[in-house]
Write an enzyme that holds these catalytic residues in place. Structure first.
Site, short mmCIF file in Angstrom:
data_model
loop_
_atom_site.label_atom_id
_atom_site.label_comp_id
_atom_site.label_asym_id
_atom_site.label_seq_id
_atom_site.Cartn_x
_atom_site.Cartn_y
_atom_site.Cartn_z
N ILE A 15 -1.87 9.24 -0.12
CA ILE A 15 -3.21 8.87 -0.57
C ILE A 15 -3.23 7.37 -0.80
O ILE A 15 -2.38 6.84 -1.52
CB ILE A 15 -3.61 9.62 -1.85
CG1 ILE A 15 -3.53 11.14 -1.64
CG2 ILE A 15 -5.01 9.21 -2.31
CD1 ILE A 15 -3.78 11.97 -2.89
N HIS B 90 1.23 -0.36 0.44
CA HIS B 90 2.34 0.60 0.44
C HIS B 90 2.00 1.81 1.32
O HIS B 90 2.78 2.28 2.14
CB HIS B 90 2.58 1.02 -1.01
CG HIS B 90 3.82 1.80 -1.23
ND1 HIS B 90 3.86 2.93 -2.01
CD2 HIS B 90 5.08 1.62 -0.79
CE1 HIS B 90 5.08 3.40 -2.03
NE2 HIS B 90 5.84 2.63 -1.30
#
Ligand code: INI
Length: 165
Positions: free
Chosen positions: A93, A99
């Site tokens: 998510i 990242h």
């Protein structure tokens, strides 16, 4: 009429002799649990026996490629089992940094390469979503929405039946 999606899944594939691995991450577990349940439900609908579904977990999606490769090796060494397909399952998510992008890209490419390394189908069971809501929808956790885990189970049976057994 809905355009996007897998369409009707041909039920003719017999999964009764298949051995299927599932390696799932433990990040976003409410979504993971729904996806894993959906995959197992579909595997059983195709006749895959419960004792022939081998489930292992890893911390996060970044560990899926290593865990997927090692599950096949571990089962071969410990119980002499040769898997016919593996379903890595993860939920990425988007957060507030890059990242997410780096894990999505590296994990996706590593899982794709495992199709060559392992010589058995490695199904792509990683949700790469921008919001929790998108993840809930794709795990069938919103009323009337489809659980993508079922598609991954069906893909594993079809690919293993057609190209492995
Ligand atoms: O499976 C996930 N792992 C995540 N990170 C952990 C990563 O997969 C590794 O487990 C970790 O970096 C250690 O190698 C996630 N985020 O960071 O957002 C995520 O959303 N989903």
């Amino acid at each position: 009429m809905a355009i996007k999606g897998l369409g009707v899944v041909d039920q003719k594939y017999d999964g009764s002799n298949l051995k299927i691995g599932i390696v799932h991450a433990r990040w976003n577990t409410a979504i993971i649990d729904a996806l894993v349940s959906g995959a197992i439900k579909k595997l059983k609908e195709f006749g895959v026996k419960e004792e022939n579904i081998f489930v292992e977990t890893v911390p996060g999606s970044f560990e899926l490629p290593f865990g997927t490769r090692k599950l096949q090796e571990k089962l071969r060494k410990t119980v002499g089992v040769e898997l016919d397909a593996i379903i890595p399952i993860g939920v990425l998510i988007k957060g507030s940094t890059m990242h997410f992008e780096y894990i999505c890209d590296s994990t996706t490419n590593a899982l794709m390469r495992l199709n060559e390394t392992l010589e058995i189908p490695v199904i792509f069971g990683v949700l790469t979503v921008l919001t929790e809501e998108q993840a809930e929808v794709r795990a069938g956790l919103k009323p009337g929405m489809h659980n993508h885990g079922e598609d991954w189970g069906a893909a594993a049976v079809e690919m293993a039946t057609k190209f492995v057994k």
